[in-house]
Design a protein around this motif. Structure first.
Motif, short mmCIF file in Angstrom:
data_model
loop_
_atom_site.label_atom_id
_atom_site.label_comp_id
_atom_site.label_asym_id
_atom_site.label_seq_id
_atom_site.Cartn_x
_atom_site.Cartn_y
_atom_site.Cartn_z
N TYR A 180 -4.67 11.97 4.28
CA TYR A 180 -3.79 11.72 3.12
C TYR A 180 -4.39 11.03 2.17
N LYS A 181 -5.82 10.42 2.36
CA LYS A 181 -6.35 9.96 1.15
C LYS A 181 -7.18 10.97 0.64
N GLU B 177 4.76 6.63 -1.61
CA GLU B 177 5.11 7.16 -0.26
C GLU B 177 6.15 6.60 0.28
N LYS C 141 0.86 -1.25 0.08
CA LYS C 141 0.12 0.01 -0.23
C LYS C 141 0.84 1.12 0.01
N ARG C 142 0.48 2.11 -0.81
CA ARG C 142 1.10 3.42 -0.73
C ARG C 142 2.52 3.31 -0.95
N PRO D 195 -4.07 14.56 -0.29
CA PRO D 195 -2.80 14.26 0.18
C PRO D 195 -2.15 15.73 0.17
#
Lengths: 525, 484
Positions: free
Chosen positions: B366-367, A110, A106-107, B370
């Motif tokens: 953040y979702k 980042e 996930k992500r 962002p």
């Protein structure tokens, strides 16, 4: 610049640029490949570092005014001590990317952003020679590490990340006060210049305490270690790898770079305390590791013990001790980093970090178990592996200092063997649970486990190159230290033996010759 | 010196804006005949406020002493005027889309904001106590009117009314105290000009009345700055006022207070009783503010207590009695304003329906956004004082300037407070990044306007954190001129 570009700056700036570039990428898979490419490029930019000359001078120096009103400088350079740490940082990055290839789903962008940001800050910490610049990198590194634990961590990630942040930040706030005090008293923020300045004992006393608190929390030393197991267990495996391989080294690096040269008298004064705490770390870390049911926690506590060897080596103030400390820093980075990657790999199969769920791998995952065995042996210092070199040097240094001190280390080393054997035997030959259906290492895992393995054996069998790198700087450090600490309690070490150093030093009797058994009493006035 | 209008162009320009807004508030609005042709205030004002920043930059070099020596144009005043103009610009942009403000009240609202900023500009040039007092009142009175302007239901918001009343009552008491203190100063030192006061003797043994008077007079500034024990209005007002109004109240008036304190600090030599009093108040303020902020759930209340703490930090620079200290305080005030504008920008954009944000409303930001989450992270880490942000550099300059000037305990208090503060600033980041959004999460404004604003403010905080040299140079010039 003799290479056409400022090497250290580009090592710091490039990851940041690459991290910014990540935001243009949509697909997670591309982001992984991109970061992998960036980390290889970063390594290639570090190639000029291979021209390192084996002397005690500052090399790859870059200097520019930063905030002239306060005399802040953008001053980067490497010597033998920081050189290895920078190399370690650069080498860890691609391994981290590889070991989180499937681990992080996930992500992804980042995540890699944090990894790259982290690398930039770590290179900065090890190469900064301006106190404030150092502090900037030192603190900047907290943010990506916090996010790595807090966002991609396990179930208790919030607790662990908060604890990590609070501990380390609380420690380093006083460091800032100490830095400012150095400037006001010593007239400059430049570390090389401050190394030539003599401070009153009273000043050194407080400055040492403020710095030592920050560094001791980062190492972490015994009473301040509680954040480490929590952070390690909850962090994703790449986070653990960076934490173990690079972050913890910052604390011991701080002791070497700042405490010893800047506050020599206070270092001597506090040495008994630091040695006592180091031994407590070794014994306590080992004893607690022996009782762990969670593999990651076990390795985390073993880190406390290993770092105890490092701080002990540093505060022996003799050549062998400090050499051993630096070797142990490097070795711990390689070995523990690799162990955490292995735990990540097995976690992807079993989805559990408990020893009981990961037993009987010897038959079904022979390659995995083979690597594990190698790293486990290296971890407790089996001859022929790198762990042996570091531990042995610290032993020699300790015996040179006093027999009692050396004797106290023996149970520490035994504990290391005990907990590592305990977990390894269970993992290899215990009753398998679901392990029958797991596949052995794939080529990606082979790749990232093979690279540290090469270094484990290379340093273990032929450490000469590394002695060449660190010795001039260490000798200069100790020579300066001795002339500047009136106490002179440190025992003079014998000159460096050539080539076969480590193996020769390995014979404990050699140490006896040079051990007048001076007690580590403080001589302060 | 001869009066030359060129010298005070920023103030005149601001006055022009006020007049324009005043006439619009008289006749304009869609509900008035002919009002349709007028563009609404929030449409044209941002451009003109932006031009105001330019104007104040152009008049950067103005120097002089006018209006009978009561009004001084120097590096310090021009430095702060640029900051005030820039802050006003951001505050206007921020308030332009205010959801909790009725259309017909907008010209008045912006007029009051403009008057307040105008008062602060005058404040930054005032070097005479009565002028200071009047400028302070100009900037305060307009805010008294603005705070209750928050409409979230048919009846308005009772909390906003409460906040308005609190602000007035506290403000009235504080200014009365200041005036009372002024009478003591005048009686004992026989002048109200700071330049002459600076030559006077301020020890307790020689002039007890003057010391009491100055302490009381500074109380008026402490009220603006929300320094303990004049801080009680601060969290309540932030909470009660609309997000955008709070964003203004939290930032610009502090600049005004700091500039006066920086000027008065020329009187404060380290070791004087009054300087020690300031240091003690600073220490209490930072500790109290941080400890109270730990327990807050409302984001604006949290920021309110954080500004109490930050008021305490600024004292560290003021008590050092050196040019470096004054410039550090000025720099920190600027950093503080930038960081808070950033945080309030994010708060206002996230609460696009004008509600009061709770920490839990930030969950999963953040979702949902962002960019805003990132900006909030930058703001929070800057307020903690982590590098590479302006907050760190500001704090560093404060510490470096105050060390070894007799108040080392204050410096230690400051660094220990940073460690306390991390917990609650981090909780902003924690909620935004590690929690998942709940049921009733507000829908953040993700328009280019909102994202760009947040991005630019975050960039300002980061860039001046990495290369603070240029800005510090100006602050230094201002400080050197007060304490050569």
């Amino acid at each position: 610049m003799e290479f056409g570009y400022p090497v250290l700056t580009s090592l710091i700036v490039f990851p940041l640029l690459a991290a910014a570039g990540l935001f243009l990428i949509k697909s997670p898979q591309v982001a992984r490949a991109y970061t992998m490419g960036a980390s290889i490029l970063e390594l290639m930019q570090g190639l000029p570092l291979l021209t390192f000359k084996f002397n005690a001078d500052w090399q790859f120096v870059e200097k520019a005014p930063w905030v002239p009103q306060w005399g802040l400088e953008y001053h980067l350079a490497l010597d033998g001590i920081s050189y290895l740490m920078v190399m370690l940082t650069l080498a860890i990055l691609p391994l981290c990317v590889m070991c989180s290839w499937t681990y992080i789903s996930k992500r992804v962008k980042e995540f890699h952003f944090c990894l790259l940001f982290m690398t930039a800050a770590c290179v900065g910490v090890f190469s900064a020679l301006d106190l404030v610049l150092f502090y900037v990198f030192w603190e900047a590194m907290l943010i990506p590490m916090y996010l790595l634990i807090a966002v991609w961590g396990g179930d208790q990630r919030r607790y662990a990340s908060l604890k990590f942040f609070l501990f380390t930040l609380a420690g380093s706030t006083l460091l800032l006060a100490a830095i400012v005090a150095f400037r006001i008293t010593g007239g400059t923020f430049s570390v090389p210049e401050l190394m030539q300045t003599t401070f009153s004992f009273r000043f050194q006393y407080w400055a040492f305490l403020a710095m030592a608190l920050a560094f001791a929390i980062k190492v972490p030393m015994f009473p301040f270690h509680t954040w480490l197991p929590a952070a390690h267990v909850q962090a994703p495996s790449a986070g653990s790898v960076i934490l173990a391989a690079v972050l913890l080294k910052m604390g011991t690096y701080g002791f070497l770079r700042f405490c010893l040269p800047l506050t020599p008298e206070a270092s001597v004064y506090f040495a008994p305390l630091m040695i006592a705490v180091s031994i407590a770390s070794i014994l306590y870390g080992g004893a607690i590791a022996l009782g762990q049911e969670d593999i990651k926690k076990l390795v985390a506590y073993s880190s406390v013990g290993h770092m105890g060897f490092v701080t002990l080596g540093i505060f022996l103030f003799n050549l062998r001790g400090v050499e051993g400390a630096i070797f142990q820093m490097l070795n711990h980075g390689i070995v523990t980093g690799a162990l955490f990657m292995m735990i990540g790999a097995v976690y992807e199969r079993s989805h559990s970090r408990a020893i009981a769920d990961n037993m009987g791998l010897g038959k079904y995952l022979p390659a995995f178990m083979g690597f594990w065995g190698l790293y486990a042996l290296a971890s407790f210092g089996f001859p022929g592996t790198n762990g042996f070199v570091g531990e042995m040097l610290v032993f020699v240094g300790a015996f040179q200092q006093s027999y009692v001190l050396g004797a106290l280390l023996v149970p520490g080393a035994l504990l290391g063997a005990a907990y590592m054997f305990r977990v390894s035997l269970k993992m290899a030959w215990g009753r398998p649970g679901t392990a029958k259906g797991w596949r052995d290492l794939n080529s990606r895992e082979w790749a990232y486990l093979l690279i540290p393995a090469v270094f484990v054996l290379y340093i273990g069998l032929a450490p000469k190159l590394f002695f060449n790198i660190i010795d001039p700087s260490v000798e200069k450090l100790l020579a300066d230290f001795k002339t500047r600490s009136v106490a002179g309690a440190a025992v003079a070490a014998k000159p460096v033996p050539a080539a076969v150093a480590a193996v020769a030093v390995a014979d404990a009797p050699v140490a006896e010759a040079a051990a007048p058994a001076t007690p580590a009493e403080p001589v302060n006035n | 010196m001869e009066f030359n209008p060129i010298l005070i162009v920023p103030e005149l320009y601001q006055l022009l804006l006020i007049l324009a807004l005043f006439f619009q508030s008289l006749g304009a609005g869609p509900h008035r005949p002919g009002g349709d042709e007028m563009p609404p205030a929030e449409r044209w004002l941002p451009f003109f406020a932006g031009f105001g920043v330019f104007v104040s930059i152009v008049s950067w070099g103005a120097e002089g002493l006018i209006f009978g020596g009561a009004y001084k144009l120097d590096a310090l005043s021009q430095f702060f005027k640029v900051a005030i103009a820039a802050g006003f610009y951001v505050a206007v942009l921020n308030a332009a889309r205010q959801p909790s403000l009725e259309e017909r009240k907008r010209p008045d609202y912006f007029m009051f904001l403009a008057i307040s900023a105008w008062g602060l500009m005058i404040l930054s040039s005032a070097v005479e106590l009565i002028t200071i007092y009047i400028a302070l009142e100009i900037s305060s009175y307009s805010l008294y009117a603005v705070i209750p302007l928050r409409n979230v239901g048919p009846k308005g918001d009772p909390r906003a009314a409460e906040a308005g009343i609190k602000y007035i009552l506290f403000g009235a008491v504080a200014t009365a105290i200041a005036l009372y203190g002024f009478s003591y100063i005048l009686a004992s030192q026989h002048t109200s000009y700071i330049a002459q006061l600076a030559k006077a003797n301020w020890t307790w043994s020689a002039q007890p009345m003057a010391v009491v008077g100055l302490s009381l007079f500074m109380g008026g500034m402490f009220y603006k700055l929300a320094l303990f024990p004049f801080h009680f209005w601060c969290p309540d007002v932030y909470q009660g006022a609309s997000n955008e109004t709070a964003g203004f109240v939290a930032t610009l008036p502090k600049l005004g207070a700091v500039v006066v304190l920086v000027r008065l600090a020329a009187l404060l030599k380290p070791g004087l009783e009054i300087t020690t009093l300031l240091a003690v108040l600073g220490a209490l303020s930072m500790t109290y503010g941080n400890l109270c902020a730990l327990a807050q759930k409302d984001v604006k209340r949290l920021l309110g207590f954080s500004s109490v703490a930050h008021a305490g930090y600024m004292m560290v620079g003021l008590v050092s009695g050196t040019a470096e200290g004054l410039s550090a305080a000025a720099f920190y005030a600027l950093a503080y304003v930038a960081m808070n504008l950033l945080c309030f920008w994010v708060v206002s954009r996230v609460a696009s329906d004008g509600r009061n944000l709770q920490l839990s409303d930030l969950d999963g930001l953040y979702k949902r956004s962002p960019a805003l989450a990132f900006a909030l992270g930058v703001g929070a880490f800057a307020l903690v004082g982590l590098p590479p942000t302006m907050g760190f550099m500001g704090k560093f300059f404060l510490i470096a300037s105050a060390w070894d000037h007799g108040y080392n305990w204050l410096v230690i208090t400051l660094v220990l407070n940073s460690a306390i503060a991390i917990y609650y600033y981090l909780s902003l980041v924690r909620h935004a990044y590690t929690h998942e959004a709940g049921e009733d999460a507000p829908v953040p404004d993700n328009s280019p306007f909102s994202v760009c604003g947040a991005g630019i403010l975050a960039a300002v905080v980061l860039v001046f954190g990495m290369v603070p040299g240029g800005l510090l140079d100006f602050a230094m010039r201002a400080g050197k001129q007060l304490l050569p």
